[in-house]
Structures are given as structure tokens and as C-alpha cells.
Scaffold this motif. Structure first.
Motif, PDB file in Angstrom:
ATOM      1  N   VAL A  47       2.796 106.344  32.554  1.00  0.00           N
ATOM      2  CA  VAL A  47       2.706 105.934  33.947  1.00  0.00           C
ATOM      3  C   VAL A  47       1.508 105.007  34.117  1.00  0.00           C
ATOM      4  CG1 VAL A  47       3.760 108.018  34.907  1.00  0.00           C
ATOM      5  CG2 VAL A  47       1.288 107.907  34.639  1.00  0.00           C
ATOM      6  N   MET A  48       1.577 104.171  35.158  1.00  0.00           N
ATOM      7  CA  MET A  48       0.430 103.358  35.505  1.00  0.00           C
ATOM      8  C   MET A  48      -0.376 104.131  36.543  1.00  0.00           C
ATOM      9  SD  MET A  48      -0.064  99.506  37.004  1.00  0.00           S
ATOM     10  CE  MET A  48       1.327  98.922  36.102  1.00  0.00           C
ATOM     11  N   LEU A  49      -1.653 104.318  36.269  1.00  0.00           N
ATOM     12  CA  LEU A  49      -2.535 105.011  37.197  1.00  0.00           C
ATOM     13  C   LEU A  49      -2.911 104.082  38.343  1.00  0.00           C
ATOM     14  CD1 LEU A  49      -4.789 106.815  34.555  1.00  0.00           C
ATOM     15  CD2 LEU A  49      -2.805 107.726  35.794  1.00  0.00           C
ATOM     16  N   PRO A  50      -3.358 104.623  39.486  1.00  0.00           N
ATOM     17  CA  PRO A  50      -3.662 103.782  40.655  1.00  0.00           C
ATOM     18  C   PRO A  50      -4.603 102.606  40.374  1.00  0.00           C
ATOM     19  CG  PRO A  50      -3.696 106.085  41.276  1.00  0.00           C
ATOM     20  CD  PRO A  50      -3.527 106.044  39.775  1.00  0.00           C
ATOM     21  N   GLY A  51      -5.544 102.748  39.459  1.00  0.00           N
ATOM     22  CA  GLY A  51      -6.460 101.648  39.154  1.00  0.00           C
ATOM     23  C   GLY A  51      -5.898 100.603  38.208  1.00  0.00           C
ATOM     24  N   GLY A  52      -4.718 100.869  37.625  1.00  0.00           N
ATOM     25  CA  GLY A  52      -4.094  99.906  36.724  1.00  0.00           C
ATOM     26  C   GLY A  52      -4.043 100.335  35.269  1.00  0.00           C
ATOM     27  N   ASP A  53      -4.741 101.424  34.913  1.00  0.00           N
ATOM     28  CA  ASP A  53      -4.700 101.907  33.524  1.00  0.00           C
ATOM     29  C   ASP A  53      -3.301 102.433  33.187  1.00  0.00           C
ATOM     30  OD1 ASP A  53      -7.384 101.327  33.484  1.00  0.00           O
ATOM     31  OD2 ASP A  53      -8.030 103.423  33.595  1.00  0.00           O
ATOM     32  N   LEU A  54      -2.933 102.334  31.929  1.00  0.00           N
ATOM     33  CA  LEU A  54      -1.649 102.839  31.452  1.00  0.00           C
ATOM     34  C   LEU A  54      -1.900 104.164  30.737  1.00  0.00           C
ATOM     35  CD1 LEU A  54       1.396 102.315  31.110  1.00  0.00           C
ATOM     36  CD2 LEU A  54       0.850 101.124  28.979  1.00  0.00           C
ATOM     37  N   PHE A  55      -1.315 105.245  31.267  1.00  0.00           N
ATOM     38  CA  PHE A  55      -1.529 106.579  30.725  1.00  0.00           C
ATOM     39  C   PHE A  55      -0.257 107.084  30.057  1.00  0.00           C
ATOM     40  CE2 PHE A  55      -1.352 111.247  31.224  1.00  0.00           C
ATOM     41  CZ  PHE A  55      -2.422 111.576  30.411  1.00  0.00           C
ATOM     42  N   PHE A  56      -0.394 107.532  28.819  1.00  0.00           N
ATOM     43  CA  PHE A  56       0.698 108.143  28.069  1.00  0.00           C
ATOM     44  C   PHE A  56       0.485 109.659  28.101  1.00  0.00           C
ATOM     45  CE2 PHE A  56       0.158 103.951  26.471  1.00  0.00           C
ATOM     46  CZ  PHE A  56       1.377 103.521  25.975  1.00  0.00           C
ATOM     47  N   PHE A  57       1.446 110.407  28.636  1.00  0.00           N
ATOM     48  CA  PHE A  57       1.356 111.870  28.614  1.00  0.00           C
ATOM     49  C   PHE A  57       1.348 112.354  27.164  1.00  0.00           C
ATOM     50  CE2 PHE A  57       3.390 110.994  32.704  1.00  0.00           C
ATOM     51  CZ  PHE A  57       2.522 111.665  33.545  1.00  0.00           C
ATOM     52  N   ARG A  58       2.122 111.657  26.342  1.00  0.00           N
ATOM     53  CA  ARG A  58       2.181 111.923  24.906  1.00  0.00           C
ATOM     54  C   ARG A  58       2.721 110.657  24.247  1.00  0.00           C
ATOM     55  NH1 ARG A  58       7.431 112.282  23.937  1.00  0.00           N
ATOM     56  NH2 ARG A  58       8.791 112.883  25.631  1.00  0.00           N
TER      57      ARG A  58
END
Length: 92
Positions: A47-58
Motif C-alpha cells: 500500500v502507499m502510505l499517506p506521505g507517499g512511502d510504499l509499504f509491503f506487508f510482506r
């Protein structure tokens, strides 16, 4: 960076602008997620976090699918666009 299979990881993208830029994330040249749609192309493990970072749950690595690749973010607004440096993600 190298990440173990199924571990979480965050790729950073810091953007500021007026009007607020739309952020897009690319992997190996293909659009994978955009702040204007908040949709990932057939993947729900990132998912893309509100600030723009790309987060992978796994991070994923299988015969069918892998998150390994070269990533970058692109920010655009009515004044133009700017692309980040490349980040290479390798799944161990």
C-alpha cells in the motif's frame, strides 16, 4: 536492499509541492500504485502510505510472482514532475 521472503519493508518517497503532487510508484517501468487511485495492480500486499512511502506487508517471491525489481516514485502536479532515484529490492 535485500529483504527476507515474507518480511515487511518500506520504500521511502518524500515529496512536497503546491498544488499537492500525485505520487505514482513504478517497478521495472510498470505503474504499480498511484495516490490518485490508491489501487495496486492485482496486489494487495503493498500500500502507499499517506506521505507517499510504499509499504509491503510482506515481500513476495514465488514462481508466479516476485517483488524483486527496480522501484522509483514519480511526483507530478500542474507545475511538472520529478522522479526519484532507483531503489533495487531483492527478495532473499
Amino acid at each position: 536492499m535485500t529483504v527476507a521472503k515474507n518480511d515487511p519493508v518500506t520504500l521511502k518517497c518524500s515529496v512536497d509541492g503546491n498544488p499537492v503532487p500525485i505520487i505514482e510508484w513504478y517497478r521495472d517501468g510498470d505503474l504499480i500504485i498511484s495516490s490518485s487511485s490508491h489501487k495496486s495492480s492485482n496486489n494487495n500486499h503493498r500500500v502507499m502510505l499517506p506521505g507517499g512511502d510504499l509499504f509491503f506487508f510482506r515481500v513476495v517471491h514465488s514462481r508466479k510472482e516476485s517483488d524483486s525489481g527496480t522501484y522509483w516514485c514519480l511526483a507530478r502536479n500542474s507545475h511538472g514532475s520529478v522522479r526519484s532515484r532507483n531503489a533495487t529490492l531483492t527478495v532473499a
